[in-house]
Design a protein around this motif. Structure first.
Motif, PDB file in Angstrom:
ATOM      1  N   ASP A 162       5.190  -9.500  24.994  1.00  0.00           N
ATOM      2  CA  ASP A 162       5.722  -9.456  23.630  1.00  0.00           C
ATOM      3  C   ASP A 162       5.018 -10.465  22.719  1.00  0.00           C
ATOM      4  N   THR A 163       4.170 -11.304  23.287  1.00  0.00           N
ATOM      5  CA  THR A 163       3.431 -12.289  22.502  1.00  0.00           C
ATOM      6  C   THR A 163       2.561 -11.587  21.462  1.00  0.00           C
ATOM      7  N   ALA A 164       2.785 -11.927  20.198  1.00  0.00           N
ATOM      8  CA  ALA A 164       2.066 -11.268  19.106  1.00  0.00           C
ATOM      9  C   ALA A 164       2.465 -11.892  17.778  1.00  0.00           C
ATOM     10  N   LEU A 165       1.717 -11.523  16.768  1.00  0.00           N
ATOM     11  CA  LEU A 165       2.102 -11.847  15.387  1.00  0.00           C
ATOM     12  C   LEU A 165       2.954 -10.677  14.905  1.00  0.00           C
ATOM     13  N   TYR A 166       4.161 -10.970  14.462  1.00  0.00           N
ATOM     14  CA  TYR A 166       5.110  -9.930  14.072  1.00  0.00           C
ATOM     15  C   TYR A 166       5.163  -9.816  12.552  1.00  0.00           C
ATOM     16  N   TYR A 167       5.082  -8.566  12.089  1.00  0.00           N
ATOM     17  CA  TYR A 167       5.046  -8.293  10.656  1.00  0.00           C
ATOM     18  C   TYR A 167       6.233  -7.436  10.225  1.00  0.00           C
ATOM     19  N   CYS A 168       6.745  -7.756   9.061  1.00  0.00           N
ATOM     20  CA  CYS A 168       7.719  -6.921   8.368  1.00  0.00           C
ATOM     21  C   CYS A 168       6.917  -5.916   7.533  1.00  0.00           C
ATOM     22  N   VAL A 169       7.343  -4.658   7.524  1.00  0.00           N
ATOM     23  CA  VAL A 169       6.574  -3.618   6.848  1.00  0.00           C
ATOM     24  C   VAL A 169       7.440  -2.852   5.854  1.00  0.00           C
ATOM     25  N   LYS A 170       6.966  -2.798   4.620  1.00  0.00           N
ATOM     26  CA  LYS A 170       7.567  -1.912   3.609  1.00  0.00           C
ATOM     27  C   LYS A 170       6.661  -0.681   3.510  1.00  0.00           C
ATOM     28  N   PRO A 171       7.201   0.498   3.695  1.00  0.00           N
ATOM     29  CA  PRO A 171       6.350   1.691   3.691  1.00  0.00           C
ATOM     30  C   PRO A 171       5.961   2.122   2.286  1.00  0.00           C
ATOM     31  N   ARG A 172       4.824   2.796   2.160  1.00  0.00           N
ATOM     32  CA  ARG A 172       4.454   3.386   0.880  1.00  0.00           C
ATOM     33  C   ARG A 172       5.425   4.508   0.556  1.00  0.00           C
ATOM     34  N   ASN A 173       5.741   5.320   1.555  1.00  0.00           N
ATOM     35  CA  ASN A 173       6.715   6.392   1.398  1.00  0.00           C
ATOM     36  C   ASN A 173       8.078   5.878   1.842  1.00  0.00           C
ATOM     37  N   ARG A 174       9.021   5.820   0.938  1.00  0.00           N
ATOM     38  CA  ARG A 174      10.246   5.073   1.178  1.00  0.00           C
ATOM     39  C   ARG A 174      11.066   5.537   2.370  1.00  0.00           C
ATOM     40  N   GLY A 175      10.841   6.715   2.860  1.00  0.00           N
ATOM     41  CA  GLY A 175      11.604   7.192   4.004  1.00  0.00           C
ATOM     42  C   GLY A 175      10.919   7.009   5.347  1.00  0.00           C
ATOM     43  N   ASP A 176       9.760   6.417   5.356  1.00  0.00           N
ATOM     44  CA  ASP A 176       8.935   6.321   6.572  1.00  0.00           C
ATOM     45  C   ASP A 176       9.387   5.150   7.437  1.00  0.00           C
ATOM     46  N   VAL A 177      10.089   5.445   8.528  1.00  0.00           N
ATOM     47  CA  VAL A 177      10.567   4.403   9.426  1.00  0.00           C
ATOM     48  C   VAL A 177       9.507   3.989  10.446  1.00  0.00           C
ATOM     49  N   PHE A 178       8.362   4.660  10.452  1.00  0.00           N
ATOM     50  CA  PHE A 178       7.296   4.356  11.412  1.00  0.00           C
ATOM     51  C   PHE A 178       6.082   3.701  10.746  1.00  0.00           C
ATOM     52  N   THR A 196       0.735   0.575   8.664  1.00  0.00           N
ATOM     53  CA  THR A 196      -0.693   0.659   8.329  1.00  0.00           C
ATOM     54  C   THR A 196      -1.011  -0.309   7.208  1.00  0.00           C
ATOM     55  N   ARG A 197      -1.941  -1.231   7.426  1.00  0.00           N
ATOM     56  CA  ARG A 197      -2.291  -2.220   6.405  1.00  0.00           C
ATOM     57  C   ARG A 197      -2.817  -1.554   5.136  1.00  0.00           C
ATOM     58  N   GLU A 198      -3.559  -0.480   5.310  1.00  0.00           N
ATOM     59  CA  GLU A 198      -4.208   0.133   4.160  1.00  0.00           C
ATOM     60  C   GLU A 198      -3.220   0.867   3.258  1.00  0.00           C
ATOM     61  N   ARG A 199      -2.132   1.333   3.826  1.00  0.00           N
ATOM     62  CA  ARG A 199      -1.218   2.183   3.079  1.00  0.00           C
ATOM     63  C   ARG A 199       0.113   1.491   2.778  1.00  0.00           C
ATOM     64  N   ASP A 200       0.572   0.676   3.721  1.00  0.00           N
ATOM     65  CA  ASP A 200       1.884   0.050   3.584  1.00  0.00           C
ATOM     66  C   ASP A 200       1.746  -1.420   3.207  1.00  0.00           C
ATOM     67  N   SER A 201       2.873  -2.083   2.964  1.00  0.00           N
ATOM     68  CA  SER A 201       2.867  -3.504   2.602  1.00  0.00           C
ATOM     69  C   SER A 201       3.372  -4.329   3.778  1.00  0.00           C
ATOM     70  N   LEU A 202       2.596  -5.331   4.136  1.00  0.00           N
ATOM     71  CA  LEU A 202       2.971  -6.209   5.235  1.00  0.00           C
ATOM     72  C   LEU A 202       3.091  -7.643   4.739  1.00  0.00           C
ATOM     73  N   GLY A 203       3.949  -8.417   5.412  1.00  0.00           N
ATOM     74  CA  GLY A 203       4.029  -9.837   5.111  1.00  0.00           C
ATOM     75  C   GLY A 203       2.897 -10.587   5.784  1.00  0.00           C
ATOM     76  N   GLN A 204       3.014 -11.917   5.821  1.00  0.00           N
ATOM     77  CA  GLN A 204       1.983 -12.747   6.450  1.00  0.00           C
ATOM     78  C   GLN A 204       2.167 -12.824   7.960  1.00  0.00           C
ATOM     79  N   GLY A 205       3.337 -12.478   8.421  1.00  0.00           N
ATOM     80  CA  GLY A 205       3.587 -12.479   9.856  1.00  0.00           C
ATOM     81  C   GLY A 205       4.205 -13.775  10.358  1.00  0.00           C
ATOM     82  N   THR A 206       4.874 -13.674  11.514  1.00  0.00           N
ATOM     83  CA  THR A 206       5.441 -14.838  12.184  1.00  0.00           C
ATOM     84  C   THR A 206       5.060 -14.739  13.662  1.00  0.00           C
ATOM     85  N   GLN A 207       4.594 -15.843  14.226  1.00  0.00           N
ATOM     86  CA  GLN A 207       4.053 -15.831  15.579  1.00  0.00           C
ATOM     87  C   GLN A 207       5.157 -15.952  16.628  1.00  0.00           C
ATOM     88  N   VAL A 208       5.144 -15.033  17.574  1.00  0.00           N
ATOM     89  CA  VAL A 208       6.027 -15.088  18.739  1.00  0.00           C
ATOM     90  C   VAL A 208       5.156 -15.276  19.969  1.00  0.00           C
TER      91      VAL A 208
END
Length: 125
Positions: free
Chosen positions: A90-106, A109-121
């Protein structure tokens, strides 16, 4: 301007627990599905979990199912990820993701969606 600020990452022992948070601003949080993604060293971005806008449906990658739990507080514009029974993989940088398409729960993608800076686990004995 969309802002996603993750927190809660830390060093944990195998079998331990962590709770990640993501404070969101700059958009109407309650109308968007949200997701968590992670990136381990040397690997691509992996979708971990998603939740719909009304908190009624949650989705998980097989690798975290029954160990992780996603939730949100629309009144606080905050997304959470409760992580239990942590494993070294599970070791990884974890990101919160806001989708481009508001209903997309999956969304994860950095190019299409919005990601935060991440938090290290980091999970290690």
């Amino acid at each position: 301007q969309v802002q996603l600020v993750e927190s809660g990452g830390d060093l944990a022992q195998p079998g331990g627990s962590l709770r990640l948070s993501c404070a969101a601003s700059g958009f109407t949080f309650s109308t968007y599905a949200m997701s968590w993604a992670r990136q381990a060293p040397g690997k691509g971005l992996e979708w971990v979990s998603g939740i719909d806008s009304s908190e009624s449906r949650t989705y998980y990658a097989d690798s975290v199912k029954a160990r992780f739990s996603i939730s949100r507080d629309n009144a606080k514009n905050t997304l959470y990820l409760q992580m239990n029974s942590l494993k070294p993989e599970d070791t990884a940088l974890y990101y919160c993701v806001k989708p481009r398409n508001r209903g997309d729960v999956f969304a994860h993608t950095r190019e299409r969606d919005s990601l935060g800076q991440g938090t290290q686990v980091t999970v290690s004995a």
